[in-house]
Design a protein around this motif. Structure first.
Motif: not given
Length: 98
Positions: A4-26
């Motif tokens: 239910k977030g705004s478009e901007l909130e969803k965009a940043f959540a997606t960005l964080a998710l994509v980054y976290n899925n690619s990042a190492d355990p640190e």
């Protein structure tokens, strides 16, 4: 989490998710992983920018000191830098939504 977030909130959540899925355990990316992620997930923004000095400067930092890793903050700065110099940004600015 942000259905239910705004478009901007969803965009940043997606960005964080994509980054976290690619990042190492640190929570970091190697510079090679960063380049790969940019090519696969940010290709429309960097396509055709290869000859721009600013693009070359930004990308060359990923080729130096390959042992260093990129954290989320540095990744965000990298994305903003690439976005600001991208021709696609001007195209987006010319589109008005209602």
């Amino acid at each position: 989490a942000l259905r239910k977030g705004s478009e901007l909130e969803k965009a940043f959540a997606t960005l964080a998710l994509v980054y976290n899925n690619s990042a190492d355990p640190e929570g970091k990316l190697s510079k090679a992983e960063t380049k790969s992620l940019l090519q696969t997930q940010f290709g429309s923004f960097i396509q055709g920018q290869e000859n721009k000095p600013k693009y070359q400067e930004i990308i060359s930092t990923l080729d130096e000191e390959s042992e260093n890793k990129i954290d989320f903050e540095d990744f965000m700065i990298l994305l903003v830098s690439l976005t600001l110099m991208s021709d696609l940004l001007q195209e987006i600015k010319n589109v008005k939504t209602t």
